[in-house]
Design a protein around this motif. Structure first.
Motif, mmCIF file in Angstrom:
data_model
loop_
_atom_site.group_PDB
_atom_site.id
_atom_site.type_symbol
_atom_site.label_atom_id
_atom_site.label_comp_id
_atom_site.label_asym_id
_atom_site.label_seq_id
_atom_site.Cartn_x
_atom_site.Cartn_y
_atom_site.Cartn_z
ATOM 1 N N THR A 1 0.959 -1.250 0.033
ATOM 2 C CA THR A 1 -0.005 0.009 -0.053
ATOM 3 C C THR A 1 0.899 1.344 -0.015
ATOM 4 O O THR A 1 2.008 1.171 0.745
ATOM 5 C CB THR A 1 -0.972 0.017 1.329
ATOM 6 N N VAL A 2 0.822 2.110 -0.700
ATOM 7 C CA VAL A 2 1.438 3.413 -0.976
ATOM 8 C C VAL A 2 0.377 4.421 -0.461
ATOM 9 O O VAL A 2 -0.774 4.771 -1.065
ATOM 10 C CB VAL A 2 1.953 3.525 -2.576
ATOM 11 N N THR A 3 0.785 5.439 0.187
ATOM 12 C CA THR A 3 0.105 6.843 0.518
ATOM 13 C C THR A 3 0.414 7.906 -0.246
ATOM 14 O O THR A 3 1.935 7.978 -0.744
ATOM 15 C CB THR A 3 0.502 7.071 2.094
ATOM 16 N N PRO A 4 -0.356 8.584 -0.747
ATOM 17 C CA PRO A 4 0.224 9.886 -1.823
ATOM 18 C C PRO A 4 1.033 10.661 -0.979
ATOM 19 O O PRO A 4 1.165 10.777 0.133
ATOM 20 C CB PRO A 4 -1.280 10.556 -1.853
ATOM 21 N N SER A 5 2.304 11.120 -1.690
ATOM 22 C CA SER A 5 3.079 12.220 -1.538
ATOM 23 C C SER A 5 4.188 11.535 -0.134
ATOM 24 O O SER A 5 4.991 12.076 0.030
ATOM 25 C CB SER A 5 2.607 13.309 -0.889
ATOM 26 N N VAL A 6 4.058 9.928 -0.006
ATOM 27 C CA VAL A 6 5.100 9.457 0.950
ATOM 28 C C VAL A 6 5.726 8.508 0.256
ATOM 29 O O VAL A 6 5.281 7.295 -0.416
ATOM 30 C CB VAL A 6 4.074 8.796 2.144
ATOM 31 N N VAL B 1 -1.080 7.544 -16.261
ATOM 32 C CA VAL B 1 -0.324 8.077 -14.993
ATOM 33 C C VAL B 1 1.080 7.229 -14.597
ATOM 34 O O VAL B 1 0.647 5.928 -14.598
ATOM 35 C CB VAL B 1 -1.302 8.224 -13.832
ATOM 36 N N GLY B 2 1.788 7.702 -14.451
ATOM 37 C CA GLY B 2 3.043 6.864 -14.134
ATOM 38 C C GLY B 2 3.359 7.175 -12.538
ATOM 39 O O GLY B 2 3.146 8.098 -12.030
ATOM 40 N N LEU B 3 4.127 6.361 -11.962
ATOM 41 C CA LEU B 3 4.561 6.239 -10.778
ATOM 42 C C LEU B 3 5.914 5.989 -10.716
ATOM 43 O O LEU B 3 6.648 5.098 -10.912
ATOM 44 C CB LEU B 3 3.756 5.063 -9.861
ATOM 45 N N ARG B 4 6.542 7.211 -10.331
ATOM 46 C CA ARG B 4 8.195 7.110 -10.374
ATOM 47 C C ARG B 4 8.870 6.049 -9.419
ATOM 48 O O ARG B 4 8.498 5.941 -8.427
ATOM 49 C CB ARG B 4 8.763 8.567 -10.015
ATOM 50 N N ILE B 5 9.833 5.310 -9.919
ATOM 51 C CA ILE B 5 10.622 4.266 -8.936
ATOM 52 C C ILE B 5 11.935 4.416 -9.191
ATOM 53 O O ILE B 5 12.377 4.711 -10.420
ATOM 54 C CB ILE B 5 10.110 2.727 -9.382
ATOM 55 N N ASP B 6 12.576 4.085 -8.101
ATOM 56 C CA ASP B 6 14.570 4.131 -8.328
ATOM 57 C C ASP B 6 14.744 3.139 -7.747
ATOM 58 O O ASP B 6 14.130 2.488 -6.652
ATOM 59 C CB ASP B 6 14.785 5.502 -8.157
ATOM 60 N N PHE B 7 16.073 2.821 -7.858
ATOM 61 C CA PHE B 7 16.802 1.738 -7.227
ATOM 62 C C PHE B 7 18.226 2.263 -7.185
ATOM 63 O O PHE B 7 18.745 2.658 -7.835
ATOM 64 C CB PHE B 7 16.998 0.518 -8.438
ATOM 65 N N ASN B 8 18.683 2.158 -5.700
ATOM 66 C CA ASN B 8 19.855 2.489 -5.343
ATOM 67 C C ASN B 8 21.114 1.642 -5.607
ATOM 68 O O ASN B 8 20.741 0.328 -5.764
ATOM 69 C CB ASN B 8 19.762 3.290 -3.933
ATOM 70 N N SER B 9 22.048 1.794 -4.948
ATOM 71 C CA SER B 9 23.301 0.922 -5.309
ATOM 72 C C SER B 9 23.290 -0.058 -4.536
ATOM 73 O O SER B 9 24.239 -1.103 -4.506
ATOM 74 C CB SER B 9 24.741 1.755 -5.068
ATOM 75 N N THR B 10 22.361 -0.435 -3.482
ATOM 76 C CA THR B 10 22.481 -1.458 -2.449
ATOM 77 C C THR B 10 21.057 -2.272 -2.570
ATOM 78 O O THR B 10 20.849 -3.000 -1.887
ATOM 79 C CB THR B 10 22.680 -1.069 -0.949
ATOM 80 N N ASP B 11 20.317 -2.020 -3.622
ATOM 81 C CA ASP B 11 18.985 -2.582 -3.913
ATOM 82 C C ASP B 11 18.895 -4.055 -4.282
ATOM 83 O O ASP B 11 17.849 -4.554 -4.451
ATOM 84 C CB ASP B 11 17.947 -1.538 -4.816
ATOM 85 N N LEU C 1 1.345 13.895 -4.324
ATOM 86 C CA LEU C 1 0.218 14.213 -3.641
ATOM 87 C C LEU C 1 -1.125 13.637 -4.351
ATOM 88 O O LEU C 1 -2.037 13.251 -3.794
ATOM 89 C CB LEU C 1 0.381 15.651 -3.164
ATOM 90 N N SER C 2 -1.113 13.979 -5.645
ATOM 91 C CA SER C 2 -2.231 13.545 -6.505
ATOM 92 C C SER C 2 -2.463 12.156 -7.173
ATOM 93 O O SER C 2 -3.074 11.926 -8.188
ATOM 94 C CB SER C 2 -2.776 14.667 -7.528
ATOM 95 N N GLN C 3 -1.428 11.553 -6.672
ATOM 96 C CA GLN C 3 -1.119 10.053 -7.367
ATOM 97 C C GLN C 3 -2.550 9.252 -7.575
ATOM 98 O O GLN C 3 -3.211 9.263 -6.411
ATOM 99 C CB GLN C 3 -0.327 9.143 -6.678
ATOM 100 N N THR C 4 -2.854 8.861 -8.943
ATOM 101 C CA THR C 4 -4.051 7.946 -9.110
ATOM 102 C C THR C 4 -4.038 6.753 -8.383
ATOM 103 O O THR C 4 -3.015 6.021 -8.277
ATOM 104 C CB THR C 4 -4.195 7.884 -10.523
ATOM 105 N N GLY C 5 -4.996 6.371 -7.755
ATOM 106 C CA GLY C 5 -5.094 5.020 -6.853
ATOM 107 C C GLY C 5 -5.343 3.844 -7.863
ATOM 108 O O GLY C 5 -5.534 3.994 -8.833
#
Length: 123
Positions: free
Chosen positions: A1-6, A48-58, A103-107
């Motif tokens: 579960t993801v909360t908008p803006s978190v 709508v897209g949801l940004r994702i990233d992967f760091n160097s230890t993921d 903050l306005s991410q589509t559910g």
């Protein structure tokens, strides 16, 4: 579960939540691991897209000696890495990452492909 803006992260050591691959081949030989990573997840019904990233230890991996909670090593998914297949010719690989909802991410449900290319290096 993801909360908008978190921001929400999934840890590579979270059984049942992290992405997982099982690699098999010739025991003890060197292989390269190369990820093709998305920069966003796509919504099931919307553009709508949801940004994702992967760091160097993921990413972590295990050759059969430790498991997901005590892996053999940690690698950077943002570049190719070489490692050896375990003595049994197996390697487990896990990946986590972080999404950045607005903050306005589509559910709804979001998804994207993560491609792991594995090849013998000849070394």
């Amino acid at each position: 579960t993801v909360t908008p803006s978190v921001d929400k992260s999934v840890d590579k050591a979270a059984p049942g939540f992290a992405g997982e691959w099982e690699v098999t081949g010739t025991a003890g030989v060197e292989i390269s691991l190369d990820f093709t990573l998305p920069d966003s997840l796509s919504h099931e019904l919307d553009s709508v897209g949801l940004r994702i990233d992967f760091n160097s230890t993921d990413v972590s991996y295990d050759d059969g000696s430790g498991g997901q909670l005590s892996p053999t090593g940690v690698i950077d998914p943002n570049g190719p890495t070489a490692t050896d297949l375990g003595g049994g010719g197996q390697l487990s690989v896990w990946i986590g990452g972080t999404v950045h909802p607005t903050l306005s991410q589509t559910g709804g449900n979001y998804a994207a492909d993560i491609i792991l290319t594995v090849a013998y290096t000849g070394s």
